[in-house]
Design a protein around this motif. Structure first.
Motif, PDB file in Angstrom:
ATOM      1  N   ASP A   8      -0.915  27.073 -21.254  1.00  0.00           N
ATOM      2  CA  ASP A   8      -1.060  25.666 -21.606  1.00  0.00           C
ATOM      3  C   ASP A   8      -0.240  24.877 -20.586  1.00  0.00           C
ATOM      4  OD1 ASP A   8      -0.267  23.614 -24.531  1.00  0.00           O
ATOM      5  OD2 ASP A   8      -1.207  23.151 -22.626  1.00  0.00           O
ATOM      6  N   ARG A 322      -0.539  26.003 -42.733  1.00  0.00           N
ATOM      7  CA  ARG A 322      -0.725  26.361 -41.331  1.00  0.00           C
ATOM      8  C   ARG A 322       0.614  26.202 -40.625  1.00  0.00           C
ATOM      9  NH1 ARG A 322      -6.288  26.048 -39.978  1.00  0.00           N
ATOM     10  NH2 ARG A 322      -5.939  25.564 -37.787  1.00  0.00           N
ATOM     11  N   VAL A 324       2.980  26.813 -36.769  1.00  0.00           N
ATOM     12  CA  VAL A 324       3.053  27.087 -35.342  1.00  0.00           C
ATOM     13  C   VAL A 324       4.288  27.939 -35.099  1.00  0.00           C
ATOM     14  CG1 VAL A 324       3.520  26.100 -33.055  1.00  0.00           C
ATOM     15  CG2 VAL A 324       1.833  25.030 -34.565  1.00  0.00           C
ATOM     16  N   LEU A 339       2.052  37.442 -37.098  1.00  0.00           N
ATOM     17  CA  LEU A 339       0.777  37.217 -36.437  1.00  0.00           C
ATOM     18  C   LEU A 339      -0.191  38.362 -36.734  1.00  0.00           C
ATOM     19  CD1 LEU A 339       2.117  35.977 -32.972  1.00  0.00           C
ATOM     20  CD2 LEU A 339       1.328  34.593 -34.895  1.00  0.00           C
ATOM     21  N   LEU A 347      -0.608  29.507 -34.985  1.00  0.00           N
ATOM     22  CA  LEU A 347      -0.830  29.361 -33.549  1.00  0.00           C
ATOM     23  C   LEU A 347       0.467  29.710 -32.840  1.00  0.00           C
ATOM     24  CD1 LEU A 347      -2.523  28.454 -31.081  1.00  0.00           C
ATOM     25  CD2 LEU A 347      -1.630  26.140 -31.460  1.00  0.00           C
ATOM     26  N   GLN A 371      -4.343  36.540 -31.609  1.00  0.00           N
ATOM     27  CA  GLN A 371      -4.090  35.144 -31.264  1.00  0.00           C
ATOM     28  C   GLN A 371      -4.840  34.785 -29.982  1.00  0.00           C
ATOM     29  OE1 GLN A 371      -1.677  32.331 -32.311  1.00  0.00           O
ATOM     30  NE2 GLN A 371      -2.431  33.285 -34.169  1.00  0.00           N
ATOM     31  N   GLU A 373      -6.203  32.172 -29.053  1.00  0.00           N
ATOM     32  CA  GLU A 373      -5.919  30.817 -28.573  1.00  0.00           C
ATOM     33  C   GLU A 373      -4.440  30.608 -28.284  1.00  0.00           C
ATOM     34  OE1 GLU A 373      -8.342  28.758 -27.852  1.00  0.00           O
ATOM     35  OE2 GLU A 373      -9.735  30.318 -28.512  1.00  0.00           O
ATOM     36  N   ALA A 374      -3.671  31.689 -28.248  1.00  0.00           N
ATOM     37  CA  ALA A 374      -2.232  31.574 -28.011  1.00  0.00           C
ATOM     38  C   ALA A 374      -1.938  30.842 -26.713  1.00  0.00           C
ATOM     39  CB  ALA A 374      -1.607  32.961 -27.975  1.00  0.00           C
ATOM     40  N   ARG A 375      -0.909  30.027 -26.738  1.00  0.00           N
ATOM     41  CA  ARG A 375      -0.483  29.288 -25.547  1.00  0.00           C
ATOM     42  C   ARG A 375       0.717  30.015 -24.949  1.00  0.00           C
ATOM     43  NH1 ARG A 375      -1.120  23.001 -27.778  1.00  0.00           N
ATOM     44  NH2 ARG A 375      -3.301  23.261 -28.439  1.00  0.00           N
ATOM     45  N   ALA A 394       1.418  21.438 -30.074  1.00  0.00           N
ATOM     46  CA  ALA A 394       0.743  22.492 -30.830  1.00  0.00           C
ATOM     47  C   ALA A 394       0.674  22.131 -32.311  1.00  0.00           C
ATOM     48  CB  ALA A 394       1.484  23.818 -30.646  1.00  0.00           C
ATOM     49  N   ASP A 397      -2.145  19.512 -32.509  1.00  0.00           N
ATOM     50  CA  ASP A 397      -3.478  20.031 -32.223  1.00  0.00           C
ATOM     51  C   ASP A 397      -3.967  21.008 -33.294  1.00  0.00           C
ATOM     52  OD1 ASP A 397      -3.229  18.560 -29.929  1.00  0.00           O
ATOM     53  OD2 ASP A 397      -2.789  20.286 -28.639  1.00  0.00           O
ATOM     54  N   PHE A 398      -3.040  21.804 -33.843  1.00  0.00           N
ATOM     55  CA  PHE A 398      -3.418  22.832 -34.808  1.00  0.00           C
ATOM     56  C   PHE A 398      -3.448  22.298 -36.239  1.00  0.00           C
ATOM     57  CE2 PHE A 398      -2.389  26.902 -37.132  1.00  0.00           C
ATOM     58  CZ  PHE A 398      -3.574  27.568 -36.821  1.00  0.00           C
TER      59      PHE A 398
END
Length: 433
Positions: A8, A322, A324, A339, A347, A371, A373-375, A394, A397-398
């Motif tokens: 990212d 949810r 992060v 995870l 995320l 994951q 979509e992990a950054r 994050a 966005d998540f």
């Protein structure tokens, strides 16, 4: 061909809003829940003192002794592994349908160490008052000798537990806290039995004896589960070792295990990484000092464990819909079991140096499998990012309700306080042990 590591590379974001001074202060380290709990214990003790001396009288030796032992019992028992797991289980039992304001407060359960600090400080002060009282009434030489020795020892334990000493001489702090604590417990027993003998009382009739029995049992319990176990260790790089255990214990996600190469030497706790559908667990051990460095350079085939697996900060994830996870370097270890378990939509934001080179393709691929979509930010290629900005982005966005940060002390404080001051629930280790 292995999956590519995601990056990212968005520029650092400006804060969503400028936190007010009051919110910034309330969410800062000075007024965090840890210190609030410590202050609560002190206030309760002051209330007891005020009540006991309201008529102009002084507290009796028995009252002083009981006050000291009750506080010491609180300090010891609140650190007991079974009690810690119970606290987490009760706090995280709240459903996600409850208001976020309640759930975000319950998630501060890992600040229970404030009760330990408050109890230890109050217990020490009560005992010093007891020593003065015993000396003024002219107690016997054996009682005075033991009392003076215990008073000096408690002062030494308390003073070396203060943050400046603990941070600079952590190994010495651990030894003083452990061996000094054991010596203090023996002296407490000696003093209690001597006083009972001096006053011609049956020890079993004394509340102090039962409180000491509780304290002793709590201290001894982890050592009753001391065992030597086999370990298989992989070393993907000179920075990290991946230790695998399978001796009949499969811990729950988000727990930690204490290991040592010598039972009376240093003990270090690491986050357990169980794999769904497989017995045993792994530990991710990164080079962060002499002990971990020696572990990586001289891979053992056996280590010691004691006690039971204990809940850690990331267990609060179940209080939110949810989350992060923000990690740097080996902070991925405590995040990985959550995870993999995937109990809560999450995320990952992970900043580390050359992840594949440092941790190996297998571990990185395992992370990306759960994951995608992990950054993941490679600091070797792109330098150090603004983790607070990445965490905030994050979270937005998540659509997360909370952020859990696993990093070094300085960065964890920056991320947690920065997010909290902006109204975002954030959690991270507080380094109180």
């Amino acid at each position: 061909m292995t999956a590519p590591v995601r990056l990212d590379d968005a520029p650092a974001l400006a804060p969503q809003q400028r936190p007010g001074r009051l919110r910034h202060a309330l969410k800062g380290p000075l007024l965090m829940h840890y210190h609030r709990l410590a202050a609560l214990v002190i206030v309760v003790n002051l209330a007891f003192l005020a009540q006991g001396t309201s008529s102009g009288s002084t507290l009796s030796e028995r009252e002083l002794s009981n006050a000291a032992l009750i506080n010491v019992a609180l300090a010891v028992v609140i650190r007991q592994q079974y009690v810690i797991n119970l606290l987490f289980r009760v706090a995280t039992a709240a459903p996600t349908s409850w208001p976020l304001s309640i759930r975000r407060t319950l998630a501060k359960v890992y600040h229970f160490g404030g009760l330990h600090v408050g109890g230890a400080a109050a217990g020490t002060l009560w005992f010093l008052a007891l020593v003065v009282t015993i000396a003024l009434r002219g107690a016997s030489t054996p009682v005075l000798t033991v009392s003076y020795a215990l008073g000096v020892l408690l002062i030494a334990i308390s003073s070396t537990a203060l943050p400046p000493f603990r941070a600079r001489f952590h190994d010495h702090f651990e030894r003083i806290h452990r061996y000094g604590g054991w010596a203090a417990l023996l002296l407490l027993w000696a003093q209690t039995l001597l006083v009972a003998h001096e006053q011609h009382q049956s020890p079993l009739a004394s509340s102090a004896v039962w409180l000491l029995a509780l304290i002793t049992f709590s201290v001894a319990l982890p050592w009753l589960r001391l065992r030597r176990v086999s370990v298989a260790v992989e070393r993907p790089s000179t920075h990290v070792a991946l230790a695998r255990f399978d001796y009949g214990v499969t811990p729950f996600a988000g727990s930690s295990t204490a290991i040592s190469r010598r039972p009376l030497g240093q003990w270090h706790s690491f986050a357990n990484v169980p794999e769904p559908g497989r017995s045993g667990y792994r530990l991710t051990i990164s080079r962060a000092g002499d002990w971990t460095g020696q572990f990586i350079d001289d891979l053992p085939t056996e280590v010691w464990t004691k006690g039971i697996t204990t809940a850690g900060v990331a267990n609060v994830e179940t209080l939110f819909t949810r989350v992060v996870y923000v990690a740097t370097g080996s902070g991925i270890g405590p995040c990985l079991p959550h995870l993999l378990a995937a109990e809560v939509p999450a995320l990952l934001v992970w900043a580390t140096r050359s992840p594949r080179t440092t941790y190996g393709d297998a571990l990185v691929d395992e992370i990306l499998a759960v994951q995608p979509e992990a950054r993941i930010w490679d600091t070797a290629e792109h330098g150090k990012p603004d983790m607070l900005a990445l965490a905030q982005a994050a979270h937005r966005d998540f659509g997360a309700e909370a952020v859990i940060c696993i990093s070094n002390k300085k960065l964890t404080w920056r991320v947690v306080q920065g997010l909290e001051s902006r109204g975002i629930p954030a959690y991270g280790a507080i380094w109180d042990s």
